[in-house]
Design an enzyme around this catalytic site. Sequence first.
Site, short mmCIF file in Angstrom:
data_model
loop_
_atom_site.label_atom_id
_atom_site.label_comp_id
_atom_site.label_asym_id
_atom_site.label_seq_id
_atom_site.Cartn_x
_atom_site.Cartn_y
_atom_site.Cartn_z
N HIS A 158 36.85 -14.90 -38.32
CA HIS A 158 36.28 -15.91 -39.23
C HIS A 158 35.62 -17.02 -38.45
O HIS A 158 35.42 -18.13 -38.94
CB HIS A 158 37.40 -16.45 -40.13
CG HIS A 158 38.13 -15.37 -40.85
ND1 HIS A 158 37.72 -14.84 -42.06
CD2 HIS A 158 39.22 -14.65 -40.48
CE1 HIS A 158 38.53 -13.85 -42.41
NE2 HIS A 158 39.46 -13.72 -41.47
N LYS A 168 51.18 -27.64 -6.21
CA LYS A 168 51.24 -27.01 -4.89
C LYS A 168 50.81 -28.01 -3.82
O LYS A 168 51.49 -28.17 -2.82
CB LYS A 168 50.32 -25.78 -4.87
CG LYS A 168 50.30 -25.04 -3.57
CD LYS A 168 49.43 -23.79 -3.67
CE LYS A 168 49.30 -23.13 -2.30
NZ LYS A 168 48.42 -21.96 -2.31
N GLU A 175 38.04 -18.66 -11.86
CA GLU A 175 38.26 -19.41 -10.61
C GLU A 175 38.37 -18.43 -9.43
O GLU A 175 38.21 -18.82 -8.28
CB GLU A 175 39.51 -20.29 -10.69
CG GLU A 175 39.54 -21.37 -9.62
CD GLU A 175 40.60 -22.44 -9.88
OE1 GLU A 175 41.80 -22.19 -9.63
OE2 GLU A 175 40.22 -23.54 -10.32
N GLY A 228 47.40 -21.01 -6.66
CA GLY A 228 47.84 -21.73 -7.85
C GLY A 228 47.79 -20.88 -9.10
O GLY A 228 48.77 -20.79 -9.84
N ARG A 229 46.66 -20.15 -9.30
CA ARG A 229 46.51 -19.40 -10.55
C ARG A 229 47.34 -18.11 -10.53
O ARG A 229 47.30 -17.33 -11.48
CB ARG A 229 45.04 -19.12 -10.81
CG ARG A 229 44.30 -18.51 -9.65
CD ARG A 229 42.81 -18.56 -9.85
NE ARG A 229 42.05 -18.10 -8.69
CZ ARG A 229 41.72 -18.89 -7.66
NH1 ARG A 229 42.06 -20.17 -7.67
NH2 ARG A 229 41.05 -18.40 -6.62
N LYS A 263 35.50 -33.16 -7.73
CA LYS A 263 36.59 -34.10 -7.43
C LYS A 263 36.06 -35.26 -6.58
O LYS A 263 36.38 -36.42 -6.83
CB LYS A 263 37.72 -33.38 -6.69
CG LYS A 263 38.46 -32.35 -7.54
CD LYS A 263 39.56 -31.64 -6.75
CE LYS A 263 40.24 -30.58 -7.59
NZ LYS A 263 41.26 -29.82 -6.83
N GLU A 309 45.13 -35.71 -11.54
CA GLU A 309 45.68 -35.75 -12.89
C GLU A 309 47.21 -35.68 -12.84
O GLU A 309 47.92 -36.43 -13.52
CB GLU A 309 45.16 -34.57 -13.73
CG GLU A 309 43.66 -34.55 -13.98
CD GLU A 309 42.90 -33.75 -12.92
OE1 GLU A 309 43.43 -33.60 -11.79
OE2 GLU A 309 41.79 -33.29 -13.22
#
Length: 555
Positions: free
Chosen positions: A390, A212, A359, A273-274, A518, A218
């Site tokens: 388990h 966006k 977030e 974004g999410r 950041k 990254e």
Amino acid sequence: MDNMTTVQPLNKTKTWVSLQKHYAETQNLHMRELFNADPKRFARFQTSAAGLHLDYSKNRITDDTLSYLVRLAKEQNLEAHIEAMFRGEIINRSENRAVLHTALRNFSSDSVLVDGEDVMPLIRDSLNKMEDFCWQIRRHQWRGYTNKPFTDVVSIGIGGSFLGPKLASSALKPYWDGQIKCHYLANIDGSHITEILSHLNPATTLFIVQSKSFGTQETLKNALACRSWFLRNGGKEDYLGKHFAAVTSNVAKAVEFGIKEENIFPMWDWVGGRYSLWSAIGLPLALTIGIDNFRDILYGAYQMDLHFRNAPLEQNMPVIMALLGIWYVNFHGVRSHAILPYDHYLRGLPAHIQQLDMESNGKSVMQDGTPCETDTGPIIWGGAGSNGQHAYHQLLHQGTHFSPCDFILPLSSHNPVDNFHALLASNCISQSQALMMGKTEAEALAELLQQGMAEADAKALAPHKAIPGNRPSNTLFMDRATPKTVGALIALYEHKVYAQGVLWGLNSFDQWGVELGKQLGNQVYSALLSDQESRQFDASTNGLINAFRAIKNKL
Ligand code: F6P
């Protein structure tokens, strides 16, 4: 925001006091008693929407609990807040933005206004552009530089530009028609990009840069590395236009990177974004399952939107799940919540909901900037069942603290093998049963004696086998995990998170908390690459940097 949609601190509401009293009166009630006292409990504590069914009878609630919780929601003007979101009001106040991921899946003829302009034509244009792009790629009209059809797409993105499409992609693997294989590249880790690129042919690989902001470190690093890999392995600058596309709200930066403007799909600042799976961020998904299935995902989410917007709070699935979460966090003092999909293809759901929830509501300041006086968002964790049985179910059953669980179970499998699905379902249902029932020490002792164990040994072992029970869970079930029910499921959690944020008075749509990391990351990065010993930070940071530098210099 008009005063109808502002909220007071949750603990300042009138209902808060009633709920505290109610908690004190009911905290020792065991669900065994509640089920024994009311044979209709299962039938009464159910609700359905958009192909999903919620059994919330295995919760530590009575009818009074629910009515108090609904009263709390009303006192916090939840219904007005729900309307405010759908209507495009500025509910993301710290960024002065509307929140309109719901508009991306609006199948009605209603317009949706942002700054007085109907954004539905923009959204429809973007969806048509997606459809055209998918059609050209999948019908081999748009081919690679050797004129071979594309076989692979690499989606380069992180956070909401990764988790949503990746979840939906794996959840709907049965709908991949084999034409295009999708690879999701997110982490800034040489092993991740190597694992992905080493098996690919640049001539038949399409790259989509999903960002966006077009400013995430990254993603940009990975995009640059993919571009140089492409150019080193047969590609040419002239071919970039065929092999690179982007989804972003920052067109200028995407063009500067070298992506042709006609290959850029829009994102808008009123889509977080999410919450962006429903936008062109879903492009890799549409390429692998086809645009019709992608439209079905949107339709399923739209059905959940209609339910969230119109159902009375008492039957409103996202609202009920939100209020139950408030009951556990703010009155039972619970700090986590487990998402347990009993379905291999839905195994990515906990990771997506982690970002969606943590977030959005991992905050301690209210919309008006005042500190929160109550606890807020829980830690979201989980994994696919029955594997978790388990691994971490021991704590769920006998730990000193409990984590409410959402069990998610498609009632039919895409891959019926022998009686596997009945076994998987039996594990899912019996886990929620065991969490609720438990086993008293007396029952454990009687069982051991019944098995013929010596009394002294049985008495020694019984305390270890006692299980408190009374541990709450929801069971969400659907006939099958299809594009529509998966769309509805993801939208369900979006709305649950928003409803909780409203009650806590939070802005669920900004994420200022990730900025400091950041900023510091950029400073540490320069120190790691420096030939000078690091002294400018705290002792631990300096020590870690110098340890890294020592190894780097040795290699
Ligand atoms: O983690 C911060 C964040 O901004 C997320 O909210 C977002 O989904 C992710 O980084 C990626 O952002 P972008 O899509 O701008 O690259």
